[in-house]
Motif scaffolding. Structure first.
Motif, PDB file in Angstrom:
ATOM      1  N   TYR A   1      -7.797  -0.564   7.202  1.00 61.19           N
ATOM      2  CA  TYR A   1      -7.993   0.882   7.249  1.00 61.19           C
ATOM      3  C   TYR A   1      -8.929   1.246   8.393  1.00 61.19           C
ATOM      4  O   TYR A   1      -9.788   0.470   8.790  1.00 61.19           O
ATOM      5  CB  TYR A   1      -8.572   1.395   5.931  1.00 61.19           C
ATOM      6  CG  TYR A   1      -7.713   1.089   4.730  1.00 61.19           C
ATOM      7  CD1 TYR A   1      -6.494   1.719   4.553  1.00 61.19           C
ATOM      8  CD2 TYR A   1      -8.124   0.159   3.783  1.00 61.19           C
ATOM      9  CE1 TYR A   1      -5.690   1.433   3.470  1.00 61.19           C
ATOM     10  CE2 TYR A   1      -7.320  -0.133   2.684  1.00 61.19           C
ATOM     11  CZ  TYR A   1      -6.110   0.507   2.528  1.00 61.19           C
ATOM     12  OH  TYR A   1      -5.322   0.215   1.454  1.00 61.19           O
ATOM     13  N   LYS A   2      -8.754   2.452   8.901  1.00 57.68           N
ATOM     14  CA  LYS A   2      -9.549   2.919  10.025  1.00 57.68           C
ATOM     15  C   LYS A   2     -10.973   3.279   9.620  1.00 57.68           C
ATOM     16  O   LYS A   2     -11.916   3.090  10.372  1.00 57.68           O
ATOM     17  CB  LYS A   2      -8.854   4.144  10.653  1.00 57.68           C
ATOM     18  CG  LYS A   2      -9.528   4.686  11.879  1.00 57.68           C
ATOM     19  CD  LYS A   2      -9.291   3.796  13.065  1.00 57.68           C
ATOM     20  CE  LYS A   2      -9.794   4.476  14.338  1.00 57.68           C
ATOM     21  NZ  LYS A   2      -9.622   3.607  15.506  1.00 57.68           N
TER      22      LYS A   2
ATOM     23  N   TYR B   1     -14.595   2.971   0.184  1.00 54.53           N
ATOM     24  CA  TYR B   1     -13.967   3.318   1.451  1.00 54.53           C
ATOM     25  C   TYR B   1     -13.328   4.692   1.341  1.00 54.53           C
ATOM     26  O   TYR B   1     -12.770   5.061   0.320  1.00 54.53           O
ATOM     27  CB  TYR B   1     -12.890   2.292   1.804  1.00 54.53           C
ATOM     28  CG  TYR B   1     -11.722   2.846   2.594  1.00 54.53           C
ATOM     29  CD1 TYR B   1     -11.782   2.957   3.974  1.00 54.53           C
ATOM     30  CD2 TYR B   1     -10.583   3.284   1.929  1.00 54.53           C
ATOM     31  CE1 TYR B   1     -10.722   3.486   4.677  1.00 54.53           C
ATOM     32  CE2 TYR B   1      -9.516   3.815   2.637  1.00 54.53           C
ATOM     33  CZ  TYR B   1      -9.593   3.916   4.019  1.00 54.53           C
ATOM     34  OH  TYR B   1      -8.553   4.450   4.711  1.00 54.53           O
TER      35      TYR B   1
ATOM     36  N   GLU C   1      -5.271   6.764   9.367  1.00 55.31           N
ATOM     37  CA  GLU C   1      -4.764   5.393   9.177  1.00 55.31           C
ATOM     38  C   GLU C   1      -5.043   4.899   7.767  1.00 55.31           C
ATOM     39  O   GLU C   1      -5.844   4.002   7.546  1.00 55.31           O
ATOM     40  CB  GLU C   1      -5.359   4.457  10.232  1.00 55.31           C
ATOM     41  CG  GLU C   1      -4.901   4.829  11.636  1.00 55.31           C
ATOM     42  CD  GLU C   1      -5.387   3.855  12.695  1.00 55.31           C
ATOM     43  OE1 GLU C   1      -5.557   2.665  12.382  1.00 55.31           O
ATOM     44  OE2 GLU C   1      -5.579   4.291  13.832  1.00 55.31           O
ATOM     45  N   ARG C   2      -4.328   5.482   6.798  1.00 53.03           N
ATOM     46  CA  ARG C   2      -4.612   5.223   5.397  1.00 53.03           C
ATOM     47  C   ARG C   2      -3.536   4.433   4.676  1.00 53.03           C
ATOM     48  O   ARG C   2      -3.595   4.321   3.459  1.00 53.03           O
ATOM     49  CB  ARG C   2      -4.857   6.557   4.684  1.00 53.03           C
ATOM     50  CG  ARG C   2      -6.079   7.277   5.224  1.00 53.03           C
ATOM     51  CD  ARG C   2      -6.275   8.615   4.558  1.00 53.03           C
ATOM     52  NE  ARG C   2      -5.231   9.548   4.961  1.00 53.03           N
ATOM     53  CZ  ARG C   2      -5.159  10.798   4.514  1.00 53.03           C
ATOM     54  NH1 ARG C   2      -6.038  11.246   3.644  1.00 53.03           N
ATOM     55  NH2 ARG C   2      -4.193  11.590   4.914  1.00 53.03           N
ATOM     56  N   THR C   3      -2.566   3.909   5.396  1.00 50.48           N
ATOM     57  CA  THR C   3      -1.566   3.049   4.773  1.00 50.48           C
ATOM     58  C   THR C   3      -1.627   1.690   5.460  1.00 50.48           C
ATOM     59  O   THR C   3      -1.235   1.548   6.610  1.00 50.48           O
ATOM     60  CB  THR C   3      -0.150   3.642   4.876  1.00 50.48           C
ATOM     61  OG1 THR C   3      -0.149   4.950   4.288  1.00 50.48           O
ATOM     62  CG2 THR C   3       0.858   2.767   4.150  1.00 50.48           C
ATOM     63  N   ALA C   4      -2.150   0.700   4.747  1.00 47.33           N
ATOM     64  CA  ALA C   4      -2.366  -0.622   5.328  1.00 47.33           C
ATOM     65  C   ALA C   4      -1.064  -1.398   5.432  1.00 47.33           C
ATOM     66  O   ALA C   4      -0.168  -1.262   4.596  1.00 47.33           O
ATOM     67  CB  ALA C   4      -3.369  -1.406   4.482  1.00 47.33           C
TER      68      ALA C   4
ATOM     69  N   ASP D   1       0.848  -1.191   0.000  1.00 45.86           N
ATOM     70  CA  ASP D   1       0.000   0.000   0.000  1.00 45.86           C
ATOM     71  C   ASP D   1       0.886   1.245   0.000  1.00 45.86           C
ATOM     72  O   ASP D   1       1.920   1.274   0.651  1.00 45.86           O
ATOM     73  CB  ASP D   1      -0.911  -0.011   1.228  1.00 45.86           C
ATOM     74  CG  ASP D   1      -2.034   0.997   1.148  1.00 45.86           C
ATOM     75  OD1 ASP D   1      -2.146   1.681   0.112  1.00 45.86           O
ATOM     76  OD2 ASP D   1      -2.792   1.104   2.114  1.00 45.86           O
TER      77      ASP D   1
ATOM     78  N   SER E   1     -11.319   7.627   4.300  1.00 44.16           N
ATOM     79  CA  SER E   1     -11.030   7.948   5.690  1.00 44.16           C
ATOM     80  C   SER E   1      -9.987   9.036   5.749  1.00 44.16           C
ATOM     81  O   SER E   1      -9.208   9.221   4.822  1.00 44.16           O
ATOM     82  CB  SER E   1     -10.515   6.717   6.428  1.00 44.16           C
ATOM     83  OG  SER E   1     -10.060   7.054   7.728  1.00 44.16           O
TER      84      SER E   1
END
Length: 197
Positions: A130-131, A151, A156-159, A102, A153
Motif C-alpha cells: 500500500y502507498k 494503516y 493505491e489501496r488495492t494490493a 485484496d 491511505s
C-alpha cells in the motif's frame, strides 16, 4: 504467531457496502526448533499443505506470515492453519506479512501476538503493498508480546497478490515451537476497512 480469538476480540473485514462484514483468512507462522533443513539462505519452492478445514476464499482476503528467504511449508490458500518452518535455536528470522485477494482497502488494523518469540526491536519495515504510511506500534512488545499495526491511505489501496504489507524480525525460541499470529481478546480490534466506508 497467529490470529487471536476470544471474548471481546473482533476480527473482521468490512466490505464496500456499509454495515456488512466479510471474514478474512489469516495464516500465522509456526516455528519448530531443531528440525531439518532449517537455515537455508535462499528460499526454495514452497509446498502447499492440505491440512486444516477447507474454506471458500471467493470473498476473503488472505493474509500470511511467512519467513523471508527461508524454506517453509505454506498453508493452503483455501484451508485454515499456519505456515510452518524449522529453525535453529535462537535463529533470527525476518517475517513478511503478505496479502492476497485484496478487495480494496482504505484502512487496516491488526495486533500480532509475539509472546512465543523474541522480537527484534525497531526491525519493522513497510512493504510495497500500500502507498500509505502505516503506524507500527512496538512500544509494548517487550512487556506484552504484541504489536499493533494501523494503516490508512487515499491512494493505491488495492494490493497485488503476495505483496508485502510489513516485515519484522524475530528470534526463534531456544527449544520447542512457537506460533506467531493475530491476537484476539478484550479491547483488541482487528479489522479491514473497505474503500467505501
Amino acid at each position: 504467531i497467529g490470529m487471536k480469538t476470544g471474548s471481546g476480540i473482533n476480527n473482521k473485514v468490512v466490505p464496500l457496502e456499509d454495515g456488512k462484514t466479510h471474514d478474512f483468512l489469516f495464516h500465522g507462522l509456526t516455528i519448530n526448533v531443531g528440525g531439518t533443513g532449517t537455515t537455508e539462505s535462499s528460499k526454495s519452492e514452497t509446498t502447499k499443505t492440505t491440512s486444516g478445514s477447507k474454506v471458500d476464499t471467493a470473498n476473503k482476503i488472505i493474509y500470511n506470515l511467512i519467513p523471508q528467504d527461508k524454506d517453509y511449508t505454506a498453508a493452503a490458500d483455501d484451508a485454515t492453519g499456519n505456515n510452518t518452518m524449522n529453525a535453529a535455536p535462537g535463529e533470527e528470522i525476518v517475517v513478511d506479512w503478505t496479502v492476497k485477494n485484496d478487495q480494496g482497502t482504505a484502512g487496516l488494523q491488526m495486533t500480532f501476538d509475539l509472546s512465543g518469540v523474541n522480537y527484534v526491536k525497531d526491525s519493522g519495515e513497510k512493504g510495497a503493498a500500500y502507498k500509505g504510511d502505516p503506524e507500527f506500534n512496538q512500544e509494548n512488545v517487550e512487556s506484552t508480546g504484541e504489536i499493533n499495526y494501523a494503516y490508512a491511505s487515499s491512494t493505491e489501496r488495492t494490493a497485488a497478490d503476495d505483496a508485502v504489507i510489513y516485515s519484522f524480525t524475530i528470534k526463534a525460541p531456544e527449544s520447542g515451537s512457537a506460533t506467531i499470529g493475530m491476537k484476539t481478546g478484550s479491547g483488541i480490534n482487528n479489522k479491514v476497512v473497505p474503500l467505501e466506508d
